[in-house]
Design a protein around this motif. Structure first.
Motif, PDB file in Angstrom:
ATOM      1  N   SER A  34       0.729  -1.199  -0.158  1.00 23.73           N
ATOM      2  CA  SER A  34      -0.083   0.060   0.054  1.00 23.73           C
ATOM      3  C   SER A  34       0.935   1.164   0.017  1.00 23.73           C
ATOM      4  CB  SER A  34      -0.701   0.011   1.345  1.00 23.73           C
ATOM      5  OG  SER A  34      -0.236   0.121   2.395  1.00 23.73           O
ATOM      6  N   ILE A  35       0.215   2.348  -0.207  1.00 24.76           N
ATOM      7  CA  ILE A  35       1.083   3.574   0.003  1.00 24.76           C
ATOM      8  C   ILE A  35       0.788   4.036   1.355  1.00 24.76           C
ATOM      9  CG2 ILE A  35       1.173   5.914  -1.033  1.00 24.76           C
ATOM     10  CD1 ILE A  35      -0.493   4.954  -3.575  1.00 24.76           C
ATOM     11  N   ALA A  36       1.981   4.385   1.898  1.00 27.19           N
ATOM     12  CA  ALA A  36       2.132   4.759   3.356  1.00 27.19           C
ATOM     13  C   ALA A  36       2.024   6.444   3.170  1.00 27.19           C
ATOM     14  CB  ALA A  36       3.099   4.215   4.016  1.00 27.19           C
ATOM     15  N   LYS A  37       0.974   6.775   3.333  1.00 21.88           N
ATOM     16  CA  LYS A  37       0.961   8.513   3.452  1.00 21.88           C
ATOM     17  C   LYS A  37       1.266   8.772   4.955  1.00 21.88           C
ATOM     18  CE  LYS A  37      -0.909  10.313   0.065  1.00 21.88           C
ATOM     19  NZ  LYS A  37      -0.375  10.741  -1.028  1.00 21.88           N
ATOM     20  N   MET A  38       2.596   8.982   5.064  1.00 22.48           N
ATOM     21  CA  MET A  38       3.085   9.310   6.548  1.00 22.48           C
ATOM     22  C   MET A  38       4.523   9.407   6.393  1.00 22.48           C
ATOM     23  SD  MET A  38       2.468   5.907   8.778  1.00 22.48           S
ATOM     24  CE  MET A  38       0.899   5.446   7.797  1.00 22.48           C
ATOM     25  N   LYS A  87       4.794  13.837  21.704  1.00 17.01           N
ATOM     26  CA  LYS A  87       3.605  14.424  21.531  1.00 17.01           C
ATOM     27  C   LYS A  87       3.609  14.900  20.094  1.00 17.01           C
ATOM     28  CE  LYS A  87       0.828  18.047  23.286  1.00 17.01           C
ATOM     29  NZ  LYS A  87       0.356  19.253  24.280  1.00 17.01           N
ATOM     30  N   GLN A  88       4.610  15.569  19.661  1.00 17.23           N
ATOM     31  CA  GLN A  88       4.353  15.781  18.203  1.00 17.23           C
ATOM     32  C   GLN A  88       4.446  14.756  17.425  1.00 17.23           C
ATOM     33  OE1 GLN A  88       7.894  18.505  18.117  1.00 17.23           O
ATOM     34  NE2 GLN A  88       7.037  20.120  18.803  1.00 17.23           N
ATOM     35  N   ALA A  89       5.078  13.845  17.547  1.00 15.57           N
ATOM     36  CA  ALA A  89       5.094  12.566  16.739  1.00 15.57           C
ATOM     37  C   ALA A  89       3.705  12.024  16.640  1.00 15.57           C
ATOM     38  CB  ALA A  89       6.151  11.358  17.107  1.00 15.57           C
ATOM     39  N   VAL A  90       3.136  11.981  17.621  1.00 14.22           N
ATOM     40  CA  VAL A  90       1.629  11.439  17.810  1.00 14.22           C
ATOM     41  C   VAL A  90       0.707  12.133  17.192  1.00 14.22           C
ATOM     42  CG1 VAL A  90      -0.202  10.784  19.651  1.00 14.22           C
ATOM     43  CG2 VAL A  90       2.281   9.938  19.929  1.00 14.22           C
ATOM     44  N   GLU A  91       0.561  13.417  17.618  1.00  7.68           N
ATOM     45  CA  GLU A  91      -0.069  14.208  16.840  1.00  7.68           C
ATOM     46  C   GLU A  91      -0.081  14.310  15.286  1.00  7.68           C
ATOM     47  OE1 GLU A  91       0.588  17.982  18.533  1.00  7.68           O
ATOM     48  OE2 GLU A  91      -0.617  17.839  20.147  1.00  7.68           O
ATOM     49  N   ASN A  92       1.120  14.185  14.589  1.00  3.80           N
ATOM     50  CA  ASN A  92       1.382  14.094  13.124  1.00  3.80           C
ATOM     51  C   ASN A  92       0.783  12.876  12.707  1.00  3.80           C
ATOM     52  OD1 ASN A  92       2.831  16.580  13.360  1.00  3.80           O
ATOM     53  ND2 ASN A  92       4.639  15.797  13.350  1.00  3.80           N
ATOM     54  N   MET A  93       0.954  11.835  13.398  1.00  2.00           N
ATOM     55  CA  MET A  93       0.750  10.347  13.051  1.00  2.00           C
ATOM     56  C   MET A  93      -0.757  10.557  12.668  1.00  2.00           C
ATOM     57  SD  MET A  93       1.027   6.629  14.744  1.00  2.00           S
ATOM     58  CE  MET A  93       0.141   7.179  16.198  1.00  2.00           C
ATOM     59  N   GLN A  94      -1.544  11.177  13.703  1.00  2.00           N
ATOM     60  CA  GLN A  94      -3.154  11.161  13.583  1.00  2.00           C
ATOM     61  C   GLN A  94      -3.877  12.344  12.710  1.00  2.00           C
ATOM     62  OE1 GLN A  94      -3.613  11.347  18.126  1.00  2.00           O
ATOM     63  NE2 GLN A  94      -4.968   9.301  17.768  1.00  2.00           N
ATOM     64  N   LYS A  95      -3.125  13.206  12.459  1.00  2.00           N
ATOM     65  CA  LYS A  95      -3.384  14.431  11.680  1.00  2.00           C
ATOM     66  C   LYS A  95      -3.119  13.880  10.142  1.00  2.00           C
ATOM     67  CE  LYS A  95      -2.844  18.232  14.703  1.00  2.00           C
ATOM     68  NZ  LYS A  95      -2.236  19.460  14.858  1.00  2.00           N
ATOM     69  N   GLN A  96      -2.106  13.210   9.772  1.00  2.00           N
ATOM     70  CA  GLN A  96      -1.692  12.987   8.536  1.00  2.00           C
ATOM     71  C   GLN A  96      -1.548  11.755   8.018  1.00  2.00           C
ATOM     72  OE1 GLN A  96       2.286  14.693   8.476  1.00  2.00           O
ATOM     73  NE2 GLN A  96       1.645  16.680   9.370  1.00  2.00           N
ATOM     74  N   ALA A  97      -1.374  10.602   8.852  1.00  2.00           N
ATOM     75  CA  ALA A  97      -0.980   9.398   8.390  1.00  2.00           C
ATOM     76  C   ALA A  97      -2.123   8.458   8.069  1.00  2.00           C
ATOM     77  CB  ALA A  97      -0.155   8.540   9.744  1.00  2.00           C
ATOM     78  N   PHE A  98      -1.948   7.932   6.994  1.00  2.00           N
ATOM     79  CA  PHE A  98      -3.156   6.695   6.519  1.00  2.00           C
ATOM     80  C   PHE A  98      -2.440   5.981   5.396  1.00  2.00           C
ATOM     81  CE2 PHE A  98      -3.849  10.163   3.388  1.00  2.00           C
ATOM     82  CZ  PHE A  98      -4.246   9.616   2.344  1.00  2.00           C
ATOM     83  N   PHE A  99      -3.044   4.742   5.412  1.00  2.00           N
ATOM     84  CA  PHE A  99      -2.668   3.771   4.255  1.00  2.00           C
ATOM     85  C   PHE A  99      -3.729   3.802   3.045  1.00  2.00           C
ATOM     86  CE2 PHE A  99      -0.475   1.736   7.781  1.00  2.00           C
ATOM     87  CZ  PHE A  99       0.970   1.497   7.554  1.00  2.00           C
ATOM     88  N   LYS A 100      -2.935   3.872   1.811  1.00  2.00           N
ATOM     89  CA  LYS A 100      -3.944   3.891   0.661  1.00  2.00           C
ATOM     90  C   LYS A 100      -3.668   2.475  -0.040  1.00  2.00           C
ATOM     91  CE  LYS A 100      -4.949   6.513  -3.301  1.00  2.00           C
ATOM     92  NZ  LYS A 100      -4.593   7.828  -4.018  1.00  2.00           N
ATOM     93  N   ILE A 101      -4.793   1.617   0.397  1.00  2.00           N
ATOM     94  CA  ILE A 101      -4.667   0.210   0.048  1.00  2.00           C
ATOM     95  C   ILE A 101      -5.246  -0.114  -1.275  1.00  2.00           C
ATOM     96  CG2 ILE A 101      -5.013  -1.992   0.543  1.00  2.00           C
ATOM     97  CD1 ILE A 101      -4.718  -0.999   3.695  1.00  2.00           C
ATOM     98  N   LYS A 102      -4.793  -0.727  -2.194  1.00  2.00           N
ATOM     99  CA  LYS A 102      -5.406  -1.147  -3.449  1.00  2.00           C
ATOM    100  C   LYS A 102      -5.051  -2.671  -3.545  1.00  2.00           C
ATOM    101  CE  LYS A 102      -4.141  -0.797  -8.383  1.00  2.00           C
ATOM    102  NZ  LYS A 102      -3.440  -0.268  -9.287  1.00  2.00           N
ATOM    103  N   GLU A 103      -6.614  -3.339  -3.483  1.00  2.00           N
ATOM    104  CA  GLU A 103      -6.566  -4.872  -3.659  1.00  2.00           C
ATOM    105  C   GLU A 103      -7.322  -5.256  -5.077  1.00  2.00           C
ATOM    106  OE1 GLU A 103      -6.725  -7.431  -0.050  1.00  2.00           O
ATOM    107  OE2 GLU A 103      -7.913  -5.896   0.557  1.00  2.00           O
TER     108      GLU A 103
END
Length: 399
Positions: A34-38, A87-103
């Motif tokens: 998948s595309i790791a958008k993080m 704290k900054q790393a957690v906030e960035n993960m929750q604001k920006q991070a997602f997986f774009k999955i193609k099956e």
């Protein structure tokens, strides 16, 4: 408030790292590709959280628990500003991070955008960190009977680039399949070799690393997506990887990687000078090696591989194989006496189909638990039906 001496802090961190080095990350291949958008930090934090999942007993409410000490040791953070950075790393993960999955599905492709960790809780007065996975990501992390990849968490610890992590996970996915089919069979020789020498088109590489609109010049792509990441992978993981560029016309069309596995001796991060301890440790290691050698030759090991209850990667774990030989295989011998080898095969087939196919925490413990639960039922059946035991006993004698 008294501060903890520096040498005590260092010893504690070494002990934590030693524990982390035993953990494994298991993910569905669709998540690997998948595309790791993080960025690298959220991606590494996600991998660390996944390593906490016990697939024998999936986490309740999709929740796992880490300690701040584990996080700081894994990321090698020891400065006074570490809590703010966390704290900054957690906030960035929750604001920006997602997986774009193609099956690929029957009628075409299915696309999913999944925020993997929507909830994190911690306090400034307690060491525990609560991490809750989204329900949508869980199918890619548990109940994985096929098409999954397993790699050591310790291999990721020293990777300092998002591209290194993405490439390492993809290389692991291919090499896992090489090891599996090399041992189990079921593929032509050229197909097996293709897993050890996997190819990826430049277009697919751009999509997977999320640089479709970046590094337009191939020289830049090669520097940042291939050379530097592979330098990290070769220096800090169990792989040694080289690559060849494949041209189509005048342009580079694809990359072929060549993966080899390093043979590493057991590496302890610290040494104890106590002679008695060393001698006991040496005796235990020798015993484990002997037991592991017997396990590798056992027909039960092949049956476990055939049922995807054991991976070739796990076969390199001397302690695990010793545990199987010492605690599990005698139980299979007992079941074989009662039901013959076919009875053992049916039991393992049932474990594969109806229960979790492996446990990252302790495979030997999981398999022992399964057969321990089954044996009393078999014995009770034989008490109720003595003629059945007699027939089975005769059948078993021919094995």
């Amino acid at each position: 408030m008294t501060s903890i001496p520096k040498n005590e802090q260092n010893q504690k961190q070494v002990q934590i790292l030693n524990e982390l080095s035993k953990r494994k990350v298991v993910e569905h291949n669709s998540l690997i590709t998948s595309i790791a958008k993080m960025d690298k930090t959220p991606l590494k934090m996600f991998e660390l959280a996944v390593s906490c999942i016990d697939t024998e007993e999936p986490p309740k409410d999709h929740t796992v628990y880490l300690s701040k000490a584990e996080l700081f040791a894994f990321f090698k953070v020891d400065d006074s500003n570490k809590h703010t950075r966390f704290k900054q790393a957690v906030e960035n993960m929750q604001k920006q991070a997602f997986f774009k999955i193609k099956e690929k599905k029957e009628h075409g492709f299915e696309f999913e955008n999944i925020v993997p960790i929507p909830y994190v809780k911690w306090t400034d007065y307690h060491d525990e960190v609560t991490i809750r996975f989204s329900p949508e990501i869980m199918p890619y992390l548990i109940n994985l009977k096929q098409n999954f990849t397993q790699h050591a968490l310790s291999d990721l610890a020293e990777l300092n680039s998002k591209y290194s992590i993405i490439l390492y996970r993809w290389l692991s996915m291919n090499y896992n399949q090489y090891e599996h089919y090399s041992y189990k069979g079921g593929r032509r020789e050229e197909q097996v070799e293709a897993y050890r020498n996997p190819s990826i088109s430049i277009r697919e590489l751009r999509e997977m690393t999320d640089i479709v609109n970046e590094y337009k010049l191939f020289a830049d792509l090669e520097k940042w997506i291939l050379k530097k990441p592979l330098e990290e992978i070769n220096d800090h993981t169990s792989f040694t990887v080289t690559y060849d560029k494949v041209k189509k016309g005048r342009s580079i069309d694809s990359i072929v990687f060549h993966i080899t596995k390093k043979r590493r001796a057991d590496d302890n991060s610290y040494k104890l000078e106590d002679k008695t301890y060393k001698e006991a440790k040496a005796e235990k290691e020798l015993s484990n090696q002997t037991l592991a050698g017997k396990a590798l030759e056992s027909r039960y090991t092949r049956l476990l591989l055939e049922n995807f209850l054991l991976s070739p990667y796990e076969m390199t774990d001397t302690s695990l194989m010793a545990g199987l030989q010492k605690n599990v295989y005698p139980k299979y011998d007992e079941l074989k006496t009662l039901r013959g080898l076919e009875g053992v095969k049916k039991h393992l087939s049932y474990v594969r189909e109806k229960q979790e196919p492996y446990s990252k925490g302790n495979v030997a413990k999981y398999l022992k638990k399964a057969v321990d639960q089954y044996l009393p039922t078999v014995k009770l059946q034989d008490l109720d039906q003595p003629e059945r035991a007699s027939v089975r006993g005769k059948g078993a004698s021919h094995e």
